[in-house]
Design an enzyme around this catalytic site. Structure first.
Site: not given
Length: 347
Positions: A264, A262
């Site tokens: 983000r 991930d």
């Protein structure tokens, strides 16, 4: 080296990934009032059995994750706002944000006229009331012949700014925000799920459900971040889909492409929430790491309550997304990424 060999090498690491239930920030006003739990059901639906998050033995782990967050938040500015009537009924106010960390235009989809951006409403040198209305820094609603942005003659609403041009929030507005925290969803762009009818993920369903809930309650905010494919971009995401068809799950595919599981960042979301004066929030999420990330290193935003996003197919067998791909995707989010979903699934 074959893809299947690479995938098998990753399995042990994934199996050790813990499921985390983070400690939520305490509501400083809890002694005076406790926010009423939100009913996420559709009309005529039976009540869902949903667990409340409780402090766990992972406090140290949570502290370490928070320690790694950036010391300073990005600088964001709302450059335009407009009322959008929707096909679903409720009107929204779409806010467009610039920032100092990337060249992307991020969004806040706001349900409710009384949620206002500090940066948008801040008075600017030599601006006119017409300038303010044009960029969206007005109270109430626009109508032909209106000439004053700061006062709506039809509704009687009015705003004021201090000597420095900063928007003034009334005592009543501040108290109401503490008493009834705003429902918030932090949503990352997903072209395939939102536009191309993809049944590989539940992103489109989550976006629609968040909008339904906020429309139902008449207030809320979806912060829409332009970080496609958990931050790797649409091109790499499509490559990841091909790897998934070859046998990888969504986490393994990212790693095989030399990306984090991930990538983000949610610091932009934190900065946007602060700009909208949404300091105490009810967060629609199943992701425990998102709670920590949105609160930020210094907890300038407080998540008072986590509202689960239960897949519609789990609530009614004939609704929601029905596909083997989304079943595997949900399983990976639970088993590999520690998402807090309650209902056991056999897939």
């Amino acid at each position: 080296m074959s893809a299947s060999h690479d995938i098998s090498n990753e399995d042990d690491m994934f199996d050790r990934m813990p499921i985390i239930s983070p400690v939520l920030s305490a509501n400083e006003s809890s002694a005076q009032s406790t926010p009423k739990p939100i009913d996420i059901r559709h009309e005529d639906e039976p009540e869902l059995s949903i667990r409340s998050d409780k402090p766990s033995e992972t406090i140290h782990n949570d502290f370490e994750k928070r320690r790694l967050l950036p010391d300073e938040l990005p600088v964001v500015e709302c450059i335009a706002r407009a009322r959008i009537p929707t096909t679903q009924g409720p009107e929204i106010f779409l806010h467009l944000y610039s920032n100092n960390v990337d060249n992307k235009e991020h969004l806040a989809i706001v349900f409710g006229e009384d949620i206002r951006s500090k940066s948008l409403f801040r008075r600017r040198p030599n601006e006119t009331q017409s300038d303010r209305m044009t960029r969206g820094a007005y109270v109430g609603k626009l109508y032909p012949g209106r000439t004053i942005a700061d006062r709506d003659e039809r509704s009687g609403k009015e705003i004021a700014c201090d000597a420095n041009g900063e928007l003034i929030y009334s005592k009543e507005e501040i108290e109401q925000e503490i008493k009834d925290p705003t429902l918030v969803r932090i949503h990352s762009e997903c072209y395939t799920g939102e536009t191309a009818w993809s049944a590989r993920c539940d992103c489109g369903e989550q976006f629609d459900e968040a909008g339904r809930l906020m429309g139902k309650f008449g207030k809320g905010c979806i912060v829409y971040l332009r970080q496609e494919g958990r931050g790797i971009g649409l091109g790499e995401k499509l490559k990841a889909y091909n790897l998934q068809d070859l046998g990888a799950d969504t986490v393994q595919a990212n790693l095989l492409l030399r990306h984090p599981a991930d990538k983000r960042s949610f610091s932009l979301a934190t900065a946007i929430l602060i700009d909208l004066n949404l300091i105490n929030v009810r967060l629609l999420t199943n992701n425990p790491d998102k709670i920590i990330a949105v609160e930020g290193k210094n907890r300038l935003v407080k998540v008072i309550e986590r509202i689960p996003m239960v897949p519609l197919a789990w609530q009614h067998k004939d609704s929601g997304i029905q596909s083997t791909e989304v079943d595997g995707y949900l399983r990976t989010k639970i088993e590999r990424m520690g998402h807090l979903l309650q209902k056991p699934i056999n897939i």
